[in-house]
Design an enzyme around this catalytic site. Structure first.
Site, mmCIF file in Angstrom:
data_model
loop_
_atom_site.group_PDB
_atom_site.id
_atom_site.type_symbol
_atom_site.label_atom_id
_atom_site.label_comp_id
_atom_site.label_asym_id
_atom_site.label_seq_id
_atom_site.Cartn_x
_atom_site.Cartn_y
_atom_site.Cartn_z
ATOM 1 N N GLU A 348 0.641 -1.091 0.068
ATOM 2 C CA GLU A 348 -0.069 0.005 0.094
ATOM 3 C C GLU A 348 0.836 1.142 -0.034
ATOM 4 O O GLU A 348 0.714 2.371 -0.645
ATOM 5 C CB GLU A 348 -0.870 0.211 1.384
ATOM 6 C CG GLU A 348 -2.035 -1.030 1.301
ATOM 7 C CD GLU A 348 -2.890 -1.082 -0.017
ATOM 8 O OE1 GLU A 348 -2.998 -2.498 -0.331
ATOM 9 O OE2 GLU A 348 -2.821 -0.368 -0.683
ATOM 10 N N HIS A 477 -12.411 -8.210 -6.020
ATOM 11 C CA HIS A 477 -12.336 -7.419 -6.939
ATOM 12 C C HIS A 477 -13.453 -7.459 -7.909
ATOM 13 O O HIS A 477 -13.617 -6.518 -8.933
ATOM 14 C CB HIS A 477 -10.885 -7.639 -7.924
ATOM 15 C CG HIS A 477 -9.941 -7.452 -7.025
ATOM 16 N ND1 HIS A 477 -9.417 -8.298 -5.543
ATOM 17 C CD2 HIS A 477 -8.904 -6.508 -6.909
ATOM 18 C CE1 HIS A 477 -8.541 -7.691 -4.996
ATOM 19 N NE2 HIS A 477 -8.070 -6.502 -5.868
HETATM 20 C C1 LIG Z 1 -8.513 3.608 -4.040
HETATM 21 C C2 LIG Z 1 -8.055 2.220 -4.456
HETATM 22 O O1 LIG Z 1 -8.727 1.464 -5.005
HETATM 23 N N1 LIG Z 1 -6.445 2.435 -4.743
HETATM 24 C C3 LIG Z 1 -6.021 0.997 -5.124
HETATM 25 C C4 LIG Z 1 -4.507 1.229 -5.516
HETATM 26 C C5 LIG Z 1 -4.714 2.155 -7.027
HETATM 27 O O2 LIG Z 1 -5.046 1.606 -7.846
HETATM 28 O O3 LIG Z 1 -3.788 3.344 -6.904
HETATM 29 C C6 LIG Z 1 -6.072 -0.125 -4.044
HETATM 30 O O4 LIG Z 1 -5.617 0.317 -2.960
HETATM 31 N N2 LIG Z 1 -6.363 -1.271 -4.142
HETATM 32 C C7 LIG Z 1 -6.676 -2.276 -3.462
HETATM 33 C C8 LIG Z 1 -5.639 -3.324 -3.394
HETATM 34 C C9 LIG Z 1 -5.513 -4.067 -2.160
HETATM 35 C C10 LIG Z 1 -4.753 -5.493 -2.313
HETATM 36 C C11 LIG Z 1 -5.286 -6.352 -3.160
HETATM 37 O O5 LIG Z 1 -6.296 -6.438 -3.655
HETATM 38 N N3 LIG Z 1 -4.363 -7.244 -3.825
HETATM 39 C C12 LIG Z 1 -4.754 -8.469 -4.522
HETATM 40 C C13 LIG Z 1 -3.528 -9.250 -5.127
HETATM 41 C C14 LIG Z 1 -2.338 -9.259 -4.549
HETATM 42 C C15 LIG Z 1 -2.029 -10.169 -3.460
HETATM 43 C C16 LIG Z 1 -0.834 -9.794 -2.771
HETATM 44 C C17 LIG Z 1 0.202 -8.819 -3.140
HETATM 45 O O6 LIG Z 1 1.341 -8.949 -2.729
HETATM 46 C C18 LIG Z 1 -0.010 -7.966 -4.168
HETATM 47 C C19 LIG Z 1 -1.278 -8.358 -4.864
HETATM 48 C C20 LIG Z 1 -5.574 -9.510 -3.748
HETATM 49 O O7 LIG Z 1 -5.495 -9.301 -2.464
HETATM 50 O O8 LIG Z 1 -6.335 -10.194 -4.376
HETATM 51 C C21 LIG Z 1 -4.925 -6.060 -1.043
HETATM 52 C C22 LIG Z 1 -3.568 -6.469 -0.202
HETATM 53 C C23 LIG Z 1 -2.489 -6.362 -1.009
HETATM 54 C C24 LIG Z 1 -3.054 -5.341 -2.133
HETATM 55 C C25 LIG Z 1 -4.041 -2.810 -4.020
HETATM 56 O O9 LIG Z 1 -3.571 -2.196 -3.124
HETATM 57 O O10 LIG Z 1 -3.819 -3.445 -4.956
HETATM 58 ZN ZN LIG Z 2 -2.137 -2.563 -5.208
#
Ligand SMILES: CC(=O)N[C@@H](CC(=O)O)C(=O)NC[C@H](CC1(C(=O)N[C@@H](Cc2ccc(O)cc2)C(=O)O)CCCC1)C(=O)O
Ligand SMILES: [Zn+2]
Length: 588
Positions: A348, A477
């Site tokens: 993040e 998602h």
């Molecule tokens: C306002 C807004 O929405 N902002 C966007 C960012 C932007 O677009 O600017 C944002 O914060 N999106 C949330 C999302 C959260 C997480 C995620 O969903 N991860 C995926 C896959 C994954 C898993 C492990 C890993 O190491 C990397 C990726 C899952 O958990 O399936 C949960 C924990 C990790 C990242 C994110 O940060 O990408």
């Molecule tokens: Zn991310």
């Protein structure tokens, strides 16, 4: 003609001033809804999204008046992006409001879902069910939570999702796109994008197959063969994660050499009484060590780093927020003191660092070079942080053992996070693209989902699934309509970035031992790429950092090569699975 160009310049200035006002107002309302889910806040958020969409429609119509053919390339790119408004293009206001309402309803269902194992004991996903999946080895309890979560989330959204697909497709067709998937892929500005990711996946399949075989063998030893179908699939509820997307929570069963020190530092973090705040300060220290921008005071004042204990319903799924005013940047995370949350905090903060690096850009350029870049920033830092050497340096790994066996254990721990994820990261949008283009009809939503899960990921449902279920909706998602191929792209790019940054830092030796901590040379190169935002096609900043012009799986495969050698020896021919899902008895 320069008169037109002067007027165009004034229009862009007005757009930038107005966009910061409109987008930051919308971000504030959306933040209020995500950190306090109530009917009132949902309605305010729907209205704010609607007004923002209408403002973008208006700006797009004003921009369309200009004949940009004679303009310089940068001005043309800004006009292109102002007109590229996606679903905001839906002319019918009632339909536009319905689209925003359907999305808000699906998001609410997902974030407030609870699974009641008894009348009084109803568990939310975060932290309760997630913690059970990480810790429990009780197959029956895991199965009940796995089915219960899908009953309370995805199953309740099927109709809403069908409505969303139709409205989203209608909207983007007014911009000339074939369907929503076509629009999403256009953001990569690469003609061959769909083929490129398909060939990367093919290239990486053998690695995944070896890991899958090893994990299946160890889980059979733990749970007994009878739980595993003859088809070779791994039941999805046994991999330590609600979606079987990463398997590091069951790593204690999977270490090649169990007598080496454990690499999951969760216990050490708890022992040292780590707090959410401290986790984020440790992450902040790393970015600062590279000479990048530390988190501003507004970040610490405005972020929500822990799940509120005042009874409020919040969206616990972690996220990073740009308020588009050059001042407010926040993370919302229901942080637990675990290594997984330590890694998520870096992920993040990677988004926040990108926001900070490009905050001087025109608003239309305040985005990743492509979405995979945005997802890769934090993970690249984590590739350094999670090395045994760095964890030892920051006091989370008391005994640092450096020998081949410890090395193999480390690479296994990283593979359970990175290699395990690849088919999942790839298949989510294979399913969604097929739905958007009309290849998968609502009557086949779940059948198509499990076809991909069984064939590409080699996992199977623990109980029979039907079209009464809607299992894609059980993954954040889908109801939150966040594209997913960006993560597959990121998991490839992050190793190309890591290699380039390690070279800049003067690292010698295998890639998996590299730690760029304190390297301002690496930080300068990374900062130069990040500060460009989306002002150029992604291949330009990409080449500036990596001297490459294409995505390549080579650095990822080089990083894991020693582990692959180990796995090939271990597995021999005992690997692979039949593409079709196993036949299962209906839910007993
Ligand atoms: C306002 C807004 O929405 N902002 C966007 C960012 C932007 O677009 O600017 C944002 O914060 N999106 C949330 C999302 C959260 C997480 C995620 O969903 N991860 C995926 C896959 C994954 C898993 C492990 C890993 O190491 C990397 C990726 C899952 O958990 O399936 C949960 C924990 C990790 C990242 C994110 O940060 O990408
Ligand atoms: Zn991310």
């Amino acid at each position: 003609s320069n008169v037109n160009e002067t007027a165009a310049g004034e229009f862009l200035d007005m757009y930038n001033t107005e966009a910061q006002r409109v987008f930051s107002a919308n971000a504030a309302v959306s933040w209020a809804f995500n950190t306090n889910i109530t009917d009132e806040n949902r309605q305010k958020s729907i209205q704010s999204d609607l007004q923002t969409d209408l403002w973008r429609q208006n700006m797009s119509h004003q921009a369309a008046v200009f004949n940009t053919s004679g303009f310089d390339p940068d001005m043309q790119r800004q006009f292109y992006k102002i007109k590229d408004i996606g679903t905001a293009a839906l002319e019918d206001v009632a339909k536009l409001e319905e689209l925003n309402s359907v999305l808000a309803q699906m998001s609410t269902i997902y974030s407030t879902a609870r699974v009641c194992l008894t009348k009084t004991d109803c568990l939310p996903l975060d932290p309760d069910i997630t913690r059970e999946f990480e810790k429990s080895r009780n197959e029956e309890r895991l199965r009940r939570l796995w089915v219960g979560w899908r009953d309370e989330s995805g199953k309740k959204m099927r109709q809403l999702y069908t409505q969303f697909v139709d409205l989203s497709n209608e909207a983007v067709k007014t911009l000339g796109y074939a369907d929503t998937g076509d629009y999403w892929r256009s953001k990569y500005e690469t003609e061959t994008f769909e083929q490129d990711v398909a060939s990367l996946f093919e290239e990486l399949k053998p690695f995944y197959t070896e890991l899958h075989a090893f994990v299946r063998r160890r889980l059979k030893a733990q749970y007994g063969d009878s739980v595993f179908p003859a088809s070779g699939h791994i039941p999805a509820h046994l991999l330590g994660n609600m979606w079987a997307q990463q398997w590091n929570s069951v790593q204690n069963l999977l270490m090649p050499y169990p007598d080496q020190p454990i690499l999951d530092v969760t216990a050490e973090m708890v022992k040292q009484e780590y707090t959410a705040e401290r986790i984020f300060h440790v992450a902040d220290d790393f970015f600062a060590s590279l000479g990048l921008t530390p988190m501003p005071q507004e970040f610490w004042n405005g972020s929500m780093l822990e799940k509120p204990q005042d009874g409020r319903e919040v969206v616990c799924h972690a996220s990073a927020w740009d308020f588009y005013n050059g001042i407010d940047f926040r993370v919302k995370q229901c942080t637990e003191v675990t290594m997984e949350h330590f890694s998520t905090a870096h992920h993040e903060m990677g988004h926040i660092e990108y926001f900070l690096q490009y905050k001087h850009q025109p608003v239309v350029y305040r985005g990743g070079a492509n979405a995979g870049f945005h997802e890769a920033v934090g993970d690249v830092i984590s590739l350094s942080v999670e090395t045994p050497k760095h964890l030892h340096d920051i006091g989370l790994l008391p005994t640092l053992v450096e020998n081949n066996e410890a090395d193999t254990n480390f690479l296994m721990a990283m593979a359970l996070q990175k290699i395990a994820f690849l088919p999942f990261g790839y298949l989510i949008d294979q399913w969604r693209w097929s739905v958007f283009r009309g290849q998968t009809h609502p009557s086949d939503y779940n059948k198509a989902w499990w076809k991909l899960r069984c064939e590409l990921q080699g996992v199977s449902p623990p109980v029979a699934r039907t079209e009464d279920d809607f299992d894609p909706g059980a993954k954040f998602h889908i109801p939150n309509n966040t594209p997913y191929i960006r993560y597959f792209v990121s998991f490839v790019l992050q190793f190309q970035f890591h290699k380039a940054l390690c070279d800049a830092a003067g690292h010698t030796g295998p890639l998996h031992t590299c730690d760029i901590f304190n390297s301002t040379e690496a930080g300068t190169k990374l900062g130069e790429m990040l500060s460009m935002g989306s002002s150029k096609v992604w291949t330009e900043p990409f080449q500036a950092l990596t001297n490459q012009t294409r995505m390549s799986a080579q650095p990822l495969m080089d990083y894991f090569q020693p582990l692959m050698t180990f796995l090939q020896k271990e597995n021999g021919q005992d690997k692979g699975w039949q593409p079709d899902c196993p036949n299962l008895d209906p839910i007993s």
